[in-house]
Design a protein around this motif. Sequence first.
Motif, mmCIF file in Angstrom:
data_model
loop_
_atom_site.group_PDB
_atom_site.id
_atom_site.type_symbol
_atom_site.label_atom_id
_atom_site.label_comp_id
_atom_site.label_asym_id
_atom_site.label_seq_id
_atom_site.Cartn_x
_atom_site.Cartn_y
_atom_site.Cartn_z
ATOM 1 N N GLY A 178 47.365 -22.516 -7.816
ATOM 2 C CA GLY A 178 47.711 -23.429 -8.893
ATOM 3 C C GLY A 178 47.380 -22.883 -10.267
ATOM 4 O O GLY A 178 47.791 -23.469 -11.280
ATOM 5 N N GLN A 179 46.643 -21.770 -10.320
ATOM 6 C CA GLN A 179 46.255 -21.197 -11.597
ATOM 7 C C GLN A 179 46.926 -19.864 -11.901
ATOM 8 O O GLN A 179 47.026 -19.474 -13.068
ATOM 9 C CB GLN A 179 44.735 -20.989 -11.634
ATOM 10 C CG GLN A 179 43.926 -22.274 -11.553
ATOM 11 C CD GLN A 179 42.428 -21.997 -11.584
ATOM 12 O OE1 GLN A 179 41.861 -21.683 -12.620
ATOM 13 N NE2 GLN A 179 41.785 -22.113 -10.434
ATOM 14 N N ARG A 180 47.364 -19.170 -10.847
ATOM 15 C CA ARG A 180 47.910 -17.826 -11.045
ATOM 16 C C ARG A 180 49.196 -17.631 -10.248
ATOM 17 O O ARG A 180 49.404 -18.301 -9.234
ATOM 18 C CB ARG A 180 46.866 -16.792 -10.611
ATOM 19 C CG ARG A 180 45.709 -16.718 -11.594
ATOM 20 C CD ARG A 180 44.462 -16.124 -10.979
ATOM 21 N NE ARG A 180 44.708 -14.964 -10.161
ATOM 22 C CZ ARG A 180 43.848 -14.564 -9.210
ATOM 23 N NH1 ARG A 180 42.748 -15.259 -8.991
ATOM 24 N NH2 ARG A 180 44.084 -13.499 -8.497
ATOM 25 N N GLU A 222 49.310 -29.725 0.752
ATOM 26 C CA GLU A 222 49.424 -30.504 -0.482
ATOM 27 C C GLU A 222 50.562 -31.515 -0.386
ATOM 28 O O GLU A 222 50.453 -32.631 -0.902
ATOM 29 C CB GLU A 222 49.650 -29.569 -1.674
ATOM 30 C CG GLU A 222 48.428 -28.751 -2.039
ATOM 31 C CD GLU A 222 47.223 -29.633 -2.391
ATOM 32 O OE1 GLU A 222 47.397 -30.602 -3.140
ATOM 33 O OE2 GLU A 222 46.126 -29.341 -1.894
ATOM 34 N N TYR A 267 45.664 -28.440 -9.801
ATOM 35 C CA TYR A 267 45.956 -27.129 -9.227
ATOM 36 C C TYR A 267 46.809 -27.257 -7.972
ATOM 37 O O TYR A 267 47.793 -26.531 -7.783
ATOM 38 C CB TYR A 267 44.665 -26.377 -8.911
ATOM 39 C CG TYR A 267 43.829 -26.095 -10.136
ATOM 40 C CD1 TYR A 267 44.410 -25.626 -11.308
ATOM 41 C CD2 TYR A 267 42.451 -26.310 -10.126
ATOM 42 C CE1 TYR A 267 43.641 -25.373 -12.441
ATOM 43 C CE2 TYR A 267 41.675 -26.054 -11.250
ATOM 44 C CZ TYR A 267 42.277 -25.593 -12.401
ATOM 45 O OH TYR A 267 41.516 -25.348 -13.514
ATOM 46 N N ASN A 314 44.742 -33.902 -9.038
ATOM 47 C CA ASN A 314 44.791 -32.639 -8.284
ATOM 48 C C ASN A 314 45.711 -31.652 -9.000
ATOM 49 O O ASN A 314 46.742 -31.246 -8.457
ATOM 50 C CB ASN A 314 45.316 -32.889 -6.867
ATOM 51 C CG ASN A 314 44.531 -33.948 -6.122
ATOM 52 O OD1 ASN A 314 43.526 -33.659 -5.490
ATOM 53 N ND2 ASN A 314 44.990 -35.192 -6.195
ATOM 54 N N GLU A 345 43.711 -24.240 -5.324
ATOM 55 C CA GLU A 345 43.109 -23.995 -6.643
ATOM 56 C C GLU A 345 43.568 -22.663 -7.214
ATOM 57 O O GLU A 345 43.937 -22.571 -8.393
ATOM 58 C CB GLU A 345 41.592 -24.016 -6.523
ATOM 59 C CG GLU A 345 40.876 -23.743 -7.829
ATOM 60 C CD GLU A 345 39.367 -23.713 -7.678
ATOM 61 O OE1 GLU A 345 38.709 -23.170 -8.577
ATOM 62 O OE2 GLU A 345 38.866 -24.233 -6.664
ATOM 63 N N VAL A 346 43.565 -21.631 -6.376
ATOM 64 C CA VAL A 346 43.916 -20.289 -6.859
ATOM 65 C C VAL A 346 45.420 -20.188 -7.157
ATOM 66 O O VAL A 346 45.834 -19.730 -8.226
ATOM 67 C CB VAL A 346 43.484 -19.217 -5.838
ATOM 68 C CG1 VAL A 346 43.984 -17.831 -6.276
ATOM 69 C CG2 VAL A 346 41.967 -19.203 -5.691
ATOM 70 N N TRP A 370 50.339 -28.193 -8.916
ATOM 71 C CA TRP A 370 51.119 -27.085 -9.459
ATOM 72 C C TRP A 370 51.472 -26.080 -8.371
ATOM 73 O O TRP A 370 52.588 -25.528 -8.361
ATOM 74 C CB TRP A 370 50.370 -26.394 -10.589
ATOM 75 C CG TRP A 370 51.254 -25.408 -11.296
ATOM 76 C CD1 TRP A 370 51.138 -24.061 -11.326
ATOM 77 C CD2 TRP A 370 52.441 -25.725 -12.046
ATOM 78 N NE1 TRP A 370 52.166 -23.506 -12.045
ATOM 79 C CE2 TRP A 370 52.976 -24.503 -12.496
ATOM 80 C CE3 TRP A 370 53.088 -26.913 -12.369
ATOM 81 C CZ2 TRP A 370 54.138 -24.443 -13.256
ATOM 82 C CZ3 TRP A 370 54.242 -26.851 -13.131
ATOM 83 C CH2 TRP A 370 54.750 -25.621 -13.565
ATOM 84 N N ALA A 371 50.566 -25.844 -7.433
ATOM 85 C CA ALA A 371 50.878 -24.953 -6.317
ATOM 86 C C ALA A 371 52.070 -25.489 -5.533
ATOM 87 O O ALA A 371 52.940 -24.726 -5.099
ATOM 88 C CB ALA A 371 49.668 -24.810 -5.398
#
Length: 222
Positions: free
Chosen positions: A26-28, A67, A105, A103, A23-24, A108-109
Amino acid sequence: MSEPRRRLSPDDRRNELLALGAEVFGQRPYDDVRIDEIAERAGVSRALMYHYFPDKRAFFAAVVRAESERLFEATNTPPRPGQSLFDQLREGVLAYLRYDEENPYGAWATYVGMGRHDPVLRGIEDVDNERQANRVLARIRAAAGVELDSKVERDLRIRVYGWLAFTFEMCRQHVLEPSIDVDQVAEACAHALLDVIRRLPGIPADFAERTVVDGPTRRLGA
């Protein structure tokens, strides 16, 4: 403020940390994430975090690996009796796109991870590509119905690896621009591989003929 710490088994705790990491990350950007922040958000001590993952690089690699495993399972779409190769490929790509949508995030991660040049992350990508290539090649062999020449197998494998890269980028573009029609993406990917197969020197002529699909929604015959 950190959440109250809950009692979890080591495996459940590790999986929770990986999910939070996805989650983290995938956002930053990677460089903006601190391992202490993950521990705080999970409600665990810094020492426990480092017990599971020695440093941020190892944690990120574990997130990407987890993932990738989830994506591999999500795209396992066993063929139905009589289903065409076109439909099998199309369903596999649709499963990939659904995973990304469900999913975002974590997806994207993984995309970020696979774009890095770290040898550990590159190794994860190599393993995942090999597994996916073997899965696709097995479907092609079954559809061909005959044993392929060793040189044809070699050349086909190279092209399947290229097709996986193409499909990967098509799905990444859908994450960037969700308004892109998923059916168009899936059908474009399926058509692309069938075209590659048809043009491969040495492919059995009758199989090459059966890879022709007329129109975007016509199905390749069994």
